[in-house]
Design a protein around this motif. Structure first.
Motif, PDB file in Angstrom:
ATOM      1  N   ARG A 119       0.963  -1.479  -0.209  1.00 38.82           N
ATOM      2  CA  ARG A 119       0.280  -0.265   0.094  1.00 38.82           C
ATOM      3  C   ARG A 119       1.783   1.427   0.068  1.00 38.82           C
ATOM      4  NH1 ARG A 119      -0.882   1.084   5.765  1.00 38.82           N
ATOM      5  NH2 ARG A 119      -0.725  -0.268   7.135  1.00 38.82           N
ATOM      6  N   PRO A 120       0.447   2.694  -0.081  1.00 39.34           N
ATOM      7  CA  PRO A 120       1.544   3.184  -0.833  1.00 39.34           C
ATOM      8  C   PRO A 120       1.943   3.841   0.974  1.00 39.34           C
ATOM      9  CG  PRO A 120      -0.780   3.791  -1.512  1.00 39.34           C
ATOM     10  CD  PRO A 120      -1.060   2.422  -0.444  1.00 39.34           C
ATOM     11  N   MET A 121       3.101   4.373   0.765  1.00 36.70           N
ATOM     12  CA  MET A 121       3.807   4.963   1.751  1.00 36.70           C
ATOM     13  C   MET A 121       3.689   6.685   2.421  1.00 36.70           C
ATOM     14  SD  MET A 121       7.555   3.491   0.491  1.00 36.70           S
ATOM     15  CE  MET A 121       8.033   1.848  -0.283  1.00 36.70           C
ATOM     16  N   ALA A 122       4.178   6.464   3.359  1.00 31.82           N
ATOM     17  CA  ALA A 122       4.039   8.330   4.130  1.00 31.82           C
ATOM     18  C   ALA A 122       5.700   7.906   4.946  1.00 31.82           C
ATOM     19  CB  ALA A 122       2.845   8.001   5.074  1.00 31.82           C
ATOM     20  N   ALA A 123       5.941   9.479   4.278  1.00 28.18           N
ATOM     21  CA  ALA A 123       7.250   9.871   4.459  1.00 28.18           C
ATOM     22  C   ALA A 123       7.837  10.540   6.354  1.00 28.18           C
ATOM     23  CB  ALA A 123       7.680  10.888   3.716  1.00 28.18           C
TER      24      ALA A 123
END
Length: 560
Positions: A123-127
């Motif tokens: 799934r999409p990542m976050a910084a």
């Protein structure tokens, strides 16, 4: 044995096995020269090939696919990481020739691709906690049959990416020395620095694989690891559990040796309850460790001091072997004959083991194998007094339990696992990560492929040096079975089964089949009967020869 610039030396001690019956009575024999020499040759060749390019031995070309968002979508530091990744790929393609194809795709611009990746557990990542903008940065290698995720390096530079991709390529290349990452939080450190609690296991594994210590405090398993082994975990933190979880989600093999009771061996035997931190994580996968320890009449023995009267009011203290039911002796139906891991093991003494409970509903779609179990006459005791009292209980030293039945001591689960962090933020995220030059990436893989394996062993003392030596004193020879067991686990998990069939052959490793008192009397009286029949036959033969001689002499006299 030498190959190229690599060599291996086998000394006299490496090739023999010693069985001591007393201080002056011992026997020396060849241990297993076929395995020792074959293993040494394999290690020399694998180590030599390890210094070469991993692309040289590939059976099929690889395709590298980078599911990476466009530069405007990536956080600032990761935009530079993309440049470092491109440089690392150019360097690798120069060595790989036509065996490495590179493809980049942006799931942010392809909703169908993004949905497929989410279905596959990505799934999409976050910084960071302050920067919640989603982006993609997943790296995948495949040869059409096998797929490996490339872990992100700790340093987003060219060398870091090259090392991570190179380690992933080696998993497709046969003949390279494999790496086992070991987390042993409960191990003590000796005066020279390295851990000493598992030195026997380290030496045994070092003959076939590369041992790599890993504390997992950074939330990541080393990129070079092919298998993760966790020994006697106690009070693991969230980042360490996350690292174990995500390694399993990547399709790796995780071996856990743990129990809720910690046993210390010294002048006496003491026990105390402990928590590993993995209880909830294991429960999510349908596995748990029961309270107490398994007590089994089919057990090993311990050398204990016994006072013997010699007359005149004097007594002599002697060391005698006495049955100790907390050392479960698994053999026969206690070892899975259908698994290459335990088929040729013969016998395994499991000290202070906790019973393993398996939730059938949660593991309905996975393959479950019970590798080691106790005998049907065993029971579970929650008492912390582990010292035997042979005066009150002369048979086993402990009171007999009521609820008897076979207990699972080691199980292996294969299949698709759901991450304990599914739908949650990564523990690696931090509020200041958006401003860091090397930010922590909030990547969470939601579920594993079907190739993932979780192996749970309900004993934290099975591979401990003190327990291994204690059991070896009772048998009069080195206790090599725990090391052989974990070597089989490693070889089978890494699909390197060439040495499985010959490893457990040994001069002193022939375990007698246990028998009941009735069977023993039958064999004993049968031997007496055979001896009597043999004497009767000899007497009959002598009598017959004497009669023939008498008749012959009588005929001679009549003729005379």
């Amino acid at each position: 044995m030498s190959y190229g610039d690599q060599y291996q030396v086998l000394g006299f001690r490496d090739l023999i096995d010693v069985k001591a019956r007393s201080e002056g009575d011992f026997e020396v024999a060849l241990k297993n020269p076929e395995y020792d020499i074959t293993r040494a040759i394999r290690k020399v060749i694998d180590t030599y090939q390890g210094g070469d390019s991993p692309f040289a031995t590939l059976a099929r070309p690889l395709t590298f696919t980078g599911y990476v968002s466009t530069a405007p979508t990536l956080p600032g530091p990761l935009a530079h990481a993309r440049e470092a990744l491109d440089k690392a790929l150019v360097q690798l393609r120069a060595h790989a020739a036509d065996k490495l194809q590179v493809v980049f795709k942006d799931p942010g611009e392809d909703p169908a691709l993004a949905k497929r990746l989410v279905d596959d557990g990505l799934r999409p990542m976050a910084a960071g906690l302050l920067d919640r903008r989603p982006f993609w940065f997943y790296l995948v290698l495949t040869d059409g049959r096998q797929t490996e995720q490339v872990p992100l390096p700790q340093a987003f530079d060219q060398e870091g990416f090259r090392h991570s991709i190179d380690a992933a390529v080696r998993r497709f290349s046969p003949g390279f020395l494999k790496t086992v990452a070991v987390l042993a939080p409960g191990a003590t450190r000796g005066p020279e620095g390295p851990e000493t609690r598992y030195s026997l296991l380290r030496d045994a594994l070092g003959t076939t694989v590369r041992w790599l210590d890993a504390d997992l405090h950074d939330g990541q398993v080393p990129a070079a690891a092919d298998l993760l082994m966790v020994l006697d975990p106690q009070g693991l933190g969230d980042k360490q559990i996350f690292a174990i979880d995500q390694f399993l989600m990547q399709g790796g093999t995780v071996v856990l040796a743990m129990a809720p009771t910690d046993v210390a061996i010294g002048p006496t035997i003491t026990a105390r309850p402990v928590t590993s931190g993995l209880e909830n994580w294991l429960g999510g996968h349908g596995l748990s460790l029961g309270k107490g320890l398994v007590v089994d009449p089919r057990c090993g023995a311990l050398p204990i001091p016994v006072e013997r009267p010699v007359g005149g009011g004097f007594t002599v203290r002697e060391i005698q072997l006495a049955p100790y039911p907390y050392i479960v002796q698994a053999r026969g139906d206690g070892l899975d004959a259908g698994s290459p891991i335990t088929a040729n093991l013969g016998r395994l003494d499991v000290p202070w083991a906790a019973p393993i409970d398996v939730d059938g509903a949660k593991n309905r779609d996975r393959r479950l194998s019970v590798l080691v179990r106790s005998s049907p006459a065993s029971w579970v005791s929650e008492a912390f007094d582990l010292l035997p009292d042979y005066r009150r209980y002369p048979d086993l030293g402990f009171a007999t339990g009521e609820k008897r039945g076979a207990r699972d001591l080691a199980v292996m689960v294969e299949g698709r696992f759901e991450s304990a962090y599914r739908g949650k933020d990564s523990p690696l995220l931090k509020a200041e990560s958006a401003a860091d030059s090397n930010p922590s990436i909030g990547r969470v893989i939601d579920h594993s492929p079907a190739s993932a394996r979780l192996i749970l062993i309900g004993s934290n003392a099975l591979f401990d040096d003190s327990a291994t030596e204690l059991i070896g004193q009772a048998t009069g020879s080195r206790n090599l079975k725990p090391a052989e067991f974990v070597q089989n686990l490693v070889d089978w998990s890494l699909e390197d089964q060439a040495l499985l069939a010959i490893r457990s052959r040994g001069h002193f490793a022939r375990t007698l089949v246990p028998m009941t008192r009735r069977d023993a009397l039958l064999w004993e009286y049968g031997n007496y009967g055979l001896a009597a029949i043999g004497l009767a036959l000899v007497a009959l033969l002598v009598w017959r020869r004497r009669r023939i001689a008498v008749r012959r002499y009588a005929n001679i006299l009549q003729e005379a």
